[in-house]
Design an enzyme around this catalytic site. Structure first.
Site, PDB file in Angstrom:
ATOM      1  CB  CYS A  92      76.149  13.560  57.515  1.00  0.00           C
ATOM      2  SG  CYS A  92      76.850  12.904  59.101  1.00  0.00           S
ATOM      3  CG  LEU A  93      76.280  16.295  52.192  1.00  0.00           C
ATOM      4  CD1 LEU A  93      77.390  17.002  51.211  1.00  0.00           C
ATOM      5  CD2 LEU A  93      74.987  16.942  52.106  1.00  0.00           C
TER       6      LEU A  93
END
Length: 446
Positions: A92-93
């Site tokens: 998750c970025l």
């Protein structure tokens, strides 16, 4: 050649030339859009010197569109190493479009492979608990979560050892975790040199970071053991991991602390890597008797290297083949007058694989030395400018010895006691110099 391919080639080349960020990449030349990356955990974090692998797939319209990134080091999908790195592999970025971010945090074509990997590395912080949305800062809804933060770091540290280091190295070495021995089905000692070479080529294609991780393990083994000893004092053996408030279902990190077992496995891996180096020497001696191509090439390189050091170093560096084996070199270094090494005599053994340079040399100081960049049992941290040139390796080793301004980067500290003195107060610095000089003076006794 497509524009995105040219861009990828340049980015990958730049990363390979500059390993200072502790990120490494590998790719198949037939499919450059599928990249494997290895990130080593930053020092002073629960991820310290762990090996975390990621797969990066690049779309045709890269860099307009970001790559798809998935975590590989997940214990078979059972371990979530970070609030932003899921057990299923999701990363998750905001720059990847896998997490909502503030304005300016989204992907742009100015970003690339390195920026993605550095962003992932930044998630591996000293307090990853705060990466979970809603748990940032000092607390959450009036509660500090100090205890939970500590518990979360404790179990990440344990699983970094167990999963990212030990499982990986035991797999590379084909050893049974329970016994520390090579499984009979994976033993290649009975194969001919040509058959072994073919087998190793297959393994290298599947495991591009194997040699790198073995070398890094040799560097950081003593740090691992020290950290395990210290960490085991804060938890009970067999104690269950605490589940964090944001962990649920299969997307969590469960397990028990077993530091005694981890230490045993660490020692077994070290013994196997040490034995592998000795196997290289034996296999090299066999190849030399048959005068196979690489042995003749190494003899020529040895002769040329001797001439180079004879003219450049004015007799302070000499080389010899151990038992006339072109795969086993001994470097004899005589300390230069009017330096801290004056009066010293150091012997360094360099063992080469028949697969050099794909497998880099195993180097060991046979003469004990007290040095910030050399482990207590003689493994030096060094970086050759040309990985495929033995002369470059030897020059890098001499540079380690002669350099009097040592790096403050903890990743280069192979002797932690020496580092504490070298970067300590004036009295501690004097103690470092005294201990170093005593080692130099005793070096002629070996």
């Amino acid at each position: 050649m497509a524009t995105n391919t040219l861009r990828l080639l340049k980015e990958l080349s730049d990363i390979q030339k500059n390993p200072d960020q502790a990120i490494y990449v590998s790719y198949d030349e037939d499919d450059i859009t599928n990249v494997k990356a290895l990130i080593t955990g930053p020092p002073d974090t629960p991820y310290e010197y762990g090996f975390f692998e990621f797969n990066m797939q690049f779309p045709r319209d890269y860099p307009t569109t970001p790559p798809k990134v998935s975590a590989i080091t997940t214990n078979g999908g059972r371990t979530r190493f970070n609030p932003n790195i899921y057990a299923g592999g999701k990363v998750c970025l905001s720059i990847l479009g896998t997490w909502r971010g503030e304005a300016g945090e989204q992907w742009s074509s100015a970003q690339g492979i390195e920026s993605v990997l550095l962003s992932i590395q930044s998630l591996m912080s000293a307090n990853p608990f705060e990466n979970e949305p809603g748990y940032e800062g000092a607390g959450h809804k009036g509660k500090g979560y100090k205890k939970e933060q500590e518990q979360y770091c404790q179990k990440i540290q344990h699983e970094t050892f167990r999963v990212s280091i030990l499982q990986r190295l035991e797999g590379y070495l084909r050893i049974n975790p329970s016994t520390g021995r090579v499984s009979p089905a994976d033993d290649t000692s009975h194969l001919s040199p040509a058959e072994r070479e073919l087998e190793e080529q297959k393994r290298t294609h599947l495991e591009p970071f194997a040699d790198l991780c073995k070398r890094l393990f040799r560097y950081y083994y003593h740090t691992y053991i020290r950290t395990i000893s210290k960490a085991s004092e804060s938890v009970a053996e067999g104690q269950s991991f605490s589940i964090m408030p944001f962990e649920y279902g299969g997307n969590q990190m469960g397990g028990r602390f077993a530091y005694r077992e981890l230490e045993r496995r660490m020692n077994a891996v070290k013994a196997a890597i040490d034995a592998e180096g000795e196997t290289w020497a034996k296999q090299g001696a066999e190849a030399a008797k048959k005068d196979e191509g690489i042995s003749a090439s190494l003899r020529l390189q040895f002769s040329q290297t001797c001439q180079h050091f004879l003219s450049k170093y004015d007799g302070t560096v000499m080389l010899e083949l151990i038992e006339d084996n072109p795969f086993c070199w001994r470097i004899i270094y005589i300390g230069r007058p009017m330096t801290n090494l004056d009066g010293g005599l150091f012997q360094i053994k360099l063992i080469l694989s028949q697969r050099f340079p794909e497998e880099q040399p195993r180097v060991l100081f046979e003469t004990p030395i007290y040095h910030l960049n050399i482990t207590p049992d003689g493994v030096p941290y060094y970086r050759a400018r040309k990985a495929d040139d033995i002369k470059s390796h030897i020059e890098a080793l001499i540079e380690v010895l002669e350099n009097e301004q040592l790096s403050p980067d903890p990743r280069t500290w192979m002797n932690l006691d020496a580092a504490q003195l070298y970067f300590g107060n004036s009295a501690e610095q004097r103690e470092y110099r005294k201990t170093f000089r005593r080692a130099v003076q005793r070096s002629t006794e070996y």
